[in-house]
Design an enzyme around this catalytic site. Structure first.
Site, PDB file in Angstrom:
ATOM      1  N   CYS A  66       0.792  -1.237   0.000  1.00 35.43           N
ATOM      2  CA  CYS A  66       0.000   0.000   0.000  1.00 35.43           C
ATOM      3  C   CYS A  66       0.818   1.276   0.000  1.00 35.43           C
ATOM      4  O   CYS A  66       0.688   2.099  -0.905  1.00 35.43           O
ATOM      5  CB  CYS A  66      -0.953  -0.016   1.188  1.00 35.43           C
TER       6      CYS A  66
HETATM    7  C1  UDX Z   1      -0.654   0.093   5.758  1.00 31.99           C
HETATM    8  C2  UDX Z   1      -1.511   1.010   6.611  1.00 31.99           C
HETATM    9  O1  UDX Z   1      -1.046   0.974   7.964  1.00 31.99           O
HETATM   10  C3  UDX Z   1      -2.972   0.547   6.570  1.00 31.99           C
HETATM   11  O2  UDX Z   1      -3.780   1.439   7.315  1.00 31.99           O
HETATM   12  C4  UDX Z   1      -3.431   0.538   5.106  1.00 31.99           C
HETATM   13  O3  UDX Z   1      -4.764   0.123   5.003  1.00 31.99           O
HETATM   14  C5  UDX Z   1      -2.532  -0.369   4.293  1.00 31.99           C
HETATM   15  O4  UDX Z   1      -1.154   0.046   4.404  1.00 31.99           O
HETATM   16  P1  UDX Z   1       0.447  -2.290   5.924  1.00 31.99           P
HETATM   17  O5  UDX Z   1       1.173  -1.830   4.710  1.00 31.99           O
HETATM   18  O6  UDX Z   1      -0.205  -3.614   5.924  1.00 31.99           O
HETATM   19  O7  UDX Z   1      -0.711  -1.200   6.317  1.00 31.99           O
HETATM   20  O8  UDX Z   1       1.494  -2.336   7.118  1.00 31.99           O
HETATM   21  P2  UDX Z   1       1.982  -1.309   8.220  1.00 31.99           P
HETATM   22  O9  UDX Z   1       1.869  -1.990   9.509  1.00 31.99           O
HETATM   23  O10 UDX Z   1       1.360   0.012   8.054  1.00 31.99           O
HETATM   24  O11 UDX Z   1       3.570  -1.177   7.883  1.00 31.99           O
HETATM   25  C6  UDX Z   1       3.934  -0.647   6.637  1.00 31.99           C
HETATM   26  C7  UDX Z   1       5.459  -0.602   6.584  1.00 31.99           C
HETATM   27  O12 UDX Z   1       5.942   0.411   7.487  1.00 31.99           O
HETATM   28  C8  UDX Z   1       6.150  -1.901   6.998  1.00 31.99           C
HETATM   29  O13 UDX Z   1       7.251  -2.120   6.130  1.00 31.99           O
HETATM   30  C9  UDX Z   1       6.650  -1.606   8.419  1.00 31.99           C
HETATM   31  O14 UDX Z   1       7.835  -2.336   8.709  1.00 31.99           O
HETATM   32  C10 UDX Z   1       6.952  -0.129   8.328  1.00 31.99           C
HETATM   33  N1  UDX Z   1       6.864   0.591   9.598  1.00 31.99           N
HETATM   34  C11 UDX Z   1       5.665   0.641  10.253  1.00 31.99           C
HETATM   35  C12 UDX Z   1       7.989   1.251  10.092  1.00 31.99           C
HETATM   36  O15 UDX Z   1       9.059   1.188   9.488  1.00 31.99           O
HETATM   37  N2  UDX Z   1       7.888   1.959  11.247  1.00 31.99           N
HETATM   38  C13 UDX Z   1       6.701   2.046  11.938  1.00 31.99           C
HETATM   39  O16 UDX Z   1       6.669   2.691  12.982  1.00 31.99           O
HETATM   40  C14 UDX Z   1       5.562   1.352  11.428  1.00 31.99           C
END
Ligand code: UDX
Length: 421
Positions: free
Chosen positions: A264
């Site tokens: 996403c």
């Molecule tokens: C995201 C959005 O959170 C969600 O609301 C939307 O509907 C879809 O996209 P997702 O991609 O499944 O969800 O995962 P998410 O938990 O958001 O993490 C996304 C990326 O960010 C991952 O690679 C994670 O490792 C990274 N991340 C997340 C960080 O590097 N730091 C953080 O604090 C949080």
């Protein structure tokens, strides 16, 4: 209510399974006969914690078919949950959405009762009104707002916790074309205790994009601060704690590391940047968010080189290939640019991931995939790229560990360094 769900990816299938749990009858539609068969056998075609047990528990409420006629004639609301993937130049590919809309409209042409079409796929602001609505009218010969209802209901599901995110949302956003559509969707969501935001179709679409772009920006921001903290010898997580206690900031999504991946954030950020250009606007902040994220993973390799100046011929262990824990999804995983850079430096790779190795083999078939996490520890140095729980129990003593995801338990390594701490 009887609902049909077009597209059985993690959004469509989680939506269907959760609505079944809430008492509704679900007909899933997918063009892939293998997926249809799996769902009818209560087998989940995707890895998502808890999904298969929902399919099993509510198997009498969930069925799947490839036939739109069957699905639409027996349901009153249809959710479009097909993929809107990125194209090379960053624009989103609407071909699946358009095809689903045409198929739906063709069936509604011969249906006498009112039917609500709900776009749940992530689409750029204006898409539902300017593309979906005209197609519905063109292929059904009917009037949207009279014979057909139209709404836009974005999802905010995080992979790995999608069921919890569906059943316990912070908010439900309903973009509606007409009053009857608003009321019908409001009725469907009436058991939810969270706020329901009723708004226009385009505002609903923008809420989704703006939310994802902001979350990605929050992560790139803390990574940029983290790169400064690294020079200061300060642990960015201490800074995040102090920042996050400010209610206006909040601690969530302030985990610095090697950045964001997934199906996403990258796609939505690219689509927003590309769309802005089309409407002659700048997205300087969002473009910087992307730029920081592109560079961040390579910092891990730079830190590694401080301890192993020549990587050529060295064996480097990579713990984690999925873009985040509890998923097999490798789309835009930060492990991809890291492994590419290691190979460019002539290193030999030993990788392990509890779920994502089969997917990763499609990208890098020639690197070594270990059958256990411990096997990776025999490498000359180890990189931590996904924070899987099972990596917390490994014995890192005597090793060189460069950490991209703040795995506290690795701190007892002979040499331990974090990307932003
Ligand atoms: C995201 C959005 O959170 C969600 O609301 C939307 O509907 C879809 O996209 P997702 O991609 O499944 O969800 O995962 P998410 O938990 O958001 O993490 C996304 C990326 O960010 C991952 O690679 C994670 O490792 C990274 N991340 C997340 C960080 O590097 N730091 C953080 O604090 C949080």
């Amino acid at each position: 209510m009887n609902l049909s769900i077009i597209g059985t990816g993690y959004v469509g299938l989680v939506t269907g399974a959760c609505f079944a749990k809430l008492g509704h009858t679900i007909t899933c539609v997918d063009i892939d006969p293998e997926k249809v068969q799996k769902i009818n056998n209560s087998v989940s075609p995707i890895y998502e914690e808890g999904l298969e047990s929902l399919l099993l528990t509510y198997k009498d409420k969930i069925s799947a078919t490839s036939d739109y006629q069957t699905a639409l004639m027996n349901t009153s609301i249809t959710f479009i949950c097909v993929g809107t993937p990125s194209m090379k130049n960053g624009t989103i590919d609407l071909s699946y959405l358009k095809e689903a809309t045409k198929q739906i409209a063709t069936i509604l042409k011969n249906k006498n009762s009112w039917h609500l079409v709900v776009v749940k796929s992530t689409v750029l602001p204006g898409t539902t009104h300017n593309i979906v609505l005209p197609l519905l009218e063109q292929y059904s010969g009917k009037k949207v707002g009279i014979d057909i209802g139209l709404a836009m209901n974005p999802e905010f599901l995080k992979e790995g916790v999608a069921i919890k995110d569906f059943l316990e949302p912070d908010r439900i956003v309903i973009g509606f074309n007409d009053e009857k559509s608003r009321k019908t969707l409001g009725e469907l969501y009436k058991k939810f205790s969270c706020p329901i935001v009723d708004t226009s179709l385009s505002a609903a679409e923008m809420i989704k994009y703006a939310s994802n772009a902001f979350l990605a920006t929050k992560i790139s921001f803390i990574n940029e601060i983290g790169n400064l903290c690294k020079k200061l010898g300060v642990d960015t997580y201490d800074v995040a704690t102090g920042m996050g206690l400010d209610k206006r900031i909040g601690r969530a999504f302030l985990d610095s590391g090697i950045g964001w991946g997934g199906s996403c954030f990258p796609k939505d950020i690219d689509a927003l940047i590309d769309w802005a250009k089309e409407i002659k606007e700048h997205t300087r902040i969002i473009e910087s968010t992307k730029a920081v994220n592109t560079d961040q993973p390579l910092r891990l390799v730079e830190i590694l080189k401080k301890h192993l100046p020549t990587l050529k011929g060295k064996t480097i262990g990579v713990l984690g290939l999925a873009f985040k824990p509890n998923t097999d999804d490798i789309r835009d995983s930060r492990a991809i640019p890291i492994i590419k850079e290691l190979l460019r430096n002539g290193a030999h790779i030993k990788a392990y991931d509890p779920q994502a190795m089969n997917n990763f083999k499609t990208l890098y078939p020639t690197i070594d995939y270990c059958s256990t996490a411990s096997e990776v520890l025999s490498a000359d140095a180890i990189l931590i790229t996904t924070k899987w729980k099972e990596f917390t129990t490994l014995n890192y003593q005597g090793k060189i560990v460069i950490d991209g995801r703040k795995l506290e338990q690795a701190k007892n390594a002979k040499i331990y360094e974090g990307v932003c701490w």
